[in-house]
Design an enzyme around this catalytic site. Structure first.
Site, PDB file in Angstrom:
ATOM      1  CG  ASP A 475      -2.208   0.789   0.970  1.00  0.00           C
ATOM      2  OD1 ASP A 475      -2.364   1.346  -0.125  1.00  0.00           O
ATOM      3  OD2 ASP A 475      -3.057   0.819   1.869  1.00  0.00           O
ATOM      4  CD  GLU A 478       0.186   6.076  -3.502  1.00  0.00           C
ATOM      5  OE1 GLU A 478      -0.517   5.139  -3.883  1.00  0.00           O
ATOM      6  OE2 GLU A 478       0.379   6.345  -2.278  1.00  0.00           O
ATOM      7  CG  ASP A 539      -8.150   4.151  -1.312  1.00  0.00           C
ATOM      8  OD1 ASP A 539      -7.913   2.939  -1.484  1.00  0.00           O
ATOM      9  OD2 ASP A 539      -7.460   4.867  -0.567  1.00  0.00           O
TER      10      ASP A 539
END
Length: 770
Positions: A475, A478, A539
């Site tokens: 996860d 970024e 998401d």
């Protein structure tokens, strides 16, 4: 009052001087937001160098030099409107004997394959050597091809292969791409392409900034009428990028409904028959006819231009591109099954209950994922199961394995000051640093360009895999500091976009090393990340817009070299409305990988009995189709093709197929049109040939038609002449009986049917005809 105002002004100047107030496209820049590189190319303080003519060139080596004319930008008033005007200039650099006003700088052509040419240009007198052997974006040193034939007629250097031609016009200098029949596909722009009264855009150029003398290059190519551009990563806007400004900068867009990207990829291709890989990790802003409808303007932060150019149709270009950056390896069979998850399962008891409920309700499934709550403090990963809530994790993992479940765990590469490993990471120098050797953020960000950090990280992952965990969620990734300093010796300008690739690689290799199966579940990516599958769409909102954004993102991602991709069925952010979740199911199960995840409840038995049946119907459909899924996945991994595939990849000669953005091919033989709004039918475009409804058997002709959905709420059609393998229903992939394959023929006008088979343990795909 005056004193206070003066103090405020001085404070503002000080902040600006220290770079703490920055603007981006006229807006105040917030940390790790998208970078618009085009703004630097309108700065009047910069010096502009325009590619003008060929100074020298050796036909045998493919090496030469290009003269760059020096310009400045000046405001020009015409009828009470000011515009930018390039003005030739004599340099003011001192000592003037040591610098060239109009430098001649290196150009090199390298021929990689009959479809692929590499073009490198530098903007400094010192040649930047390509370290291809250690470049993480590349899957190896590019090959050398000797089939291209070169010639020089005094005005034009020409190299030609069986698939296309690249020309270098000497003066005015241009690169020209032509197809095998001699048709111009695109060419670079020169200053003379502007008319005498207006300069609508700068041509192929580079800048030297007045602020720090750094350089950035701006290749500019012709954009033709009717041209369409695709690729650029997992972009959630329209698939055709013409008219858009696409920022290739890894960011967390918060959802797949904006123009930001978790997974930008510096690669695109045109419906005219060429593609371009911009081999850089620095930010790029691609202006595809947004500011000028006749030009592709590639605003690159990099000081060097390194382009791989491909000739062919979409499938051929994707194959050639992934020969350079790597193809997605084939994934284990179990990964193609159902993944069940939510935010989050907090205990061993809860996880085992989910496993038991899945089997009780006879929902075929293979993976259970524990998200942010399996360690002691929610969101604070320390790579250890919480002892009070997971009294026997190894026993739990063994029990799940006996039930046919694989287990996935969440983690992230950021460590807050309260994390038990924060102090160790900082003291051992395993974090990304600032200019002073300190912390760019409050969090310690793993420096995955540092071999010491990678070894530390992979050992932590290895401990989990040795306990029986099968896959790790990769996860975030970024937010690598843009102003950071990295062990690679590079700054954040070049490492920020590279961070997801390093992250994917480190985690995938650890899982592969300790389990034998290379599988991760990643959110961020860059060029080359397809070698470390798999990735999901982020998401999504629990809305029709969220579903559309995921569909666009998945299609665009597949057009950027990634074979495997998933998304959160029903959306992520809030509990999904049953109608949306129900319509999202067939899209999720007819993707390469299938996961239910998000705000609870995601588990169908907690929603309604009818929804549980709908969920089960979709899961059973995919499990019965698993031989088709597995064979198509193998084909994708060999040819760089996506499982979730835009229609024009299979039908490049069908003009209508290039226009469709809300349908897809699941592999090569099944067409899927999700219900993006409530209803029981939708308008579809069907490419050439006949199509047979998978649920009803009804036959449809090509073209536009309104089609009613069946029990499974999506339009699912099979290509005429397809032979689709099915197996008896199994509750997990380990139970599939591969000896009982049933071949179903879908025939309207076809004289024969063709299917494909690839079983676990096979080495080649079998082609079956009946």
């Amino acid at each position: 009052m005056r004193k206070a105002l003066l103090s405020a002004c001085l404070a503002l100047v000080t902040l600006t001087t220290h770079g703490q107030i920055q603007t981006n496209s006229g807006m105040q820049y917030l940390m790790n937001g998208q970078k618009d590189m085009s703004t630097d190319f309108y700065d009047l303080s910069n010096t502009y160098f325009l590619a003008d003519s060929l100074c020298s060139f050796d036909l045998q080596s493919g090496i030469g030099t290009v003269e760059w004319k020096r310009y400045r930008l000046s405001p020009r008033q015409a009828f009470n409107t000011n515009g930018y005007w390039p003005v030739p200039m004599r340099m003011l650099d001192f000592p003037d004997t040591q610098y060239d006003n109009d430098p001649c700088l290196r150009l090199q052509l390298q021929f990689v394959s009959p479809r692929t040419v590499r073009v490198t240009m530098v903007t400094t007198p010192v040649d930047v050597v390509n370290d291809d052997a250690n470049d993480v974006m590349l899957c190896g040193v590019p090959t050398t091809d000797h089939s291209w034939k070169g010639s020089d007629n005094g005005k034009v250097i020409r190299y030609q292969s069986e698939f296309g031609t690249i020309e270098i016009q000497k003066h005015p200098w241009r690169l020209v791409l032509k197809d095998k029949n001699g048709k111009i596909l695109t060419q670079t722009r020169h200053i003379i392409d502007n008319d005498s009264t207006q300069v609508k855009l700068l041509p192929f150029s580079f800048i030297k900034r007045g602020s720090d003398n750094s350089r950035s290059v701006n290749p500019v190519f012709l954009l033709s009428p009717g041209e369409r551009i695709y690729g650029c990563g997992e972009s959630f806007t329209s698939l055709n990028k013409v008219g858009q400004k696409v920022h290739l900068f890894v960011t967390d867009p918060q959802a797949p409904e904006t123009d930001g990207q978790y997974k930008p990829v510096p690669f695109f291709f045109s419906n005219r028959g060429y593609g371009v890989f911009m081999h850089t990790s620095a930010p790029v802003t691609c202006d595809f006819g947004a500011s000028y409808i006749g030009a592709d303007r590639l605003f690159m932060a990099d000081e060097k231009m390194d382009l791989f150019i491909f000739f062919g149709e979409p499938a051929e270009i994707l194959d050639a591109y992934t020969d350079i950056t790597g193809k997605s390896p084939m994934l284990p069979l179990w990964t193609f099954g159902t993944w069940m998850s939510r935010i989050t399962y907090f205990s061993q008891e809860e996880g085992m209950d989910i496993a038991n409920q899945l089997r009780k309700h006879k929902i075929p499934s293979d993976v259970i994922h524990f998200d942010t709550g399996w360690f002691g403090v929610d969101w604070q990963c320390d790579y250890e199961f919480a002892k009070d809530r997971f009294p026997d994790p190894e026993g739990m993992l063994k029990q799940m394995d006996d039930m046919g479940f694989h287990t996935c765990l969440w983690q992230l590469p950021y460590f807050t000051p309260k994390n038990r490993y924060f102090k160790e990471l900082v003291e051992e120098g395993m974090h990304v640093k600032n200019a002073n050797g300190g912390m760019p953020y409050e969090d310690a960000v793993l420096d995955l360009s540092n071999p010491k950090t990678v070894a530390w990280y992979q050992e932590k992952i290895g401990n989990l895999i040795r306990q029986g965990v099968d896959v790790i969620k990769c996860d975030f990734g970024e937010a690598a500091p843009l102003n950071g300093f990295y062990a690679s010796g590079k700054g954040g300008l070049y490492e920020h976009n590279l961070y997801p690739l390093r992250y994917n690689k480190a985690l995938w290799e650890a899982v592969k090393q300790y389990s034998g199966d290379g599988v991760i579940w990643a959110r961020s990516a860059w060029a080359g990340s397809q070698r470390y599958p798999l990735h999901w769409g982020g998401d999504a909102a629990t809305t029709n817009t969220g579903m559309l954004g995921d569909l666009l993102g998945g299609l665009s991602f597949g057009l950027s070299g990634f074979s495997f991709w998933s998304h959160d069925m029903g959306g992520f952010v809030t509990a999904s409305p049953e109608d949306i979740y129900r319509r999202w199911l067939p899209f999720g199960f007819l993707s390469s990988h299938t996961r239910a995840h998000g705000a609870p409840p995601t588990e169908p038995w907690l929603i309604s009995e009818s929804f549980t049946k709908a969920f089960r119907d979709c899961a059973e459909m995919k499990y019965k189709l698993m031989p088709y899924v597995y064979a198509q996945a193998k084909d994708c991994s060999e040819r760089g093709l996506p499982m979730v595939r835009a229609l024009f990849v299979e039908f490049p000669k069908d003009p209508g197929a290039w226009l469709v953005e809300d349908e897809y091919l699941f592999g090569s033989q099944i067409l899927v049109a999700p219900l993006l709004e409530s209803g029981d039918s939708r308008m579809c475009y069907l490419p050439e040939g006949k199509w047979i409804d998978y649920q009803s058997g009804k036959v449809y002709n090509s073209g536009f038609c309104e089609i009613k959905v069946g029990k499974i709420p999506a339009v699912i059609l099979v290509r005429d002449g397809s032979l689709i393998p099915h197996v008896p229903l199994a509750q997990h992939t380990g139970q599939i009986d591969w000896s009982k394959i049933e071949w179903k023929s879908y025939k309207a006008d076809a004289k024969k049917c063709v299917g494909y088979l690839f079983k676990p343990g096979d080495t080649e795909i079998q082609r079956i005809e009946r």
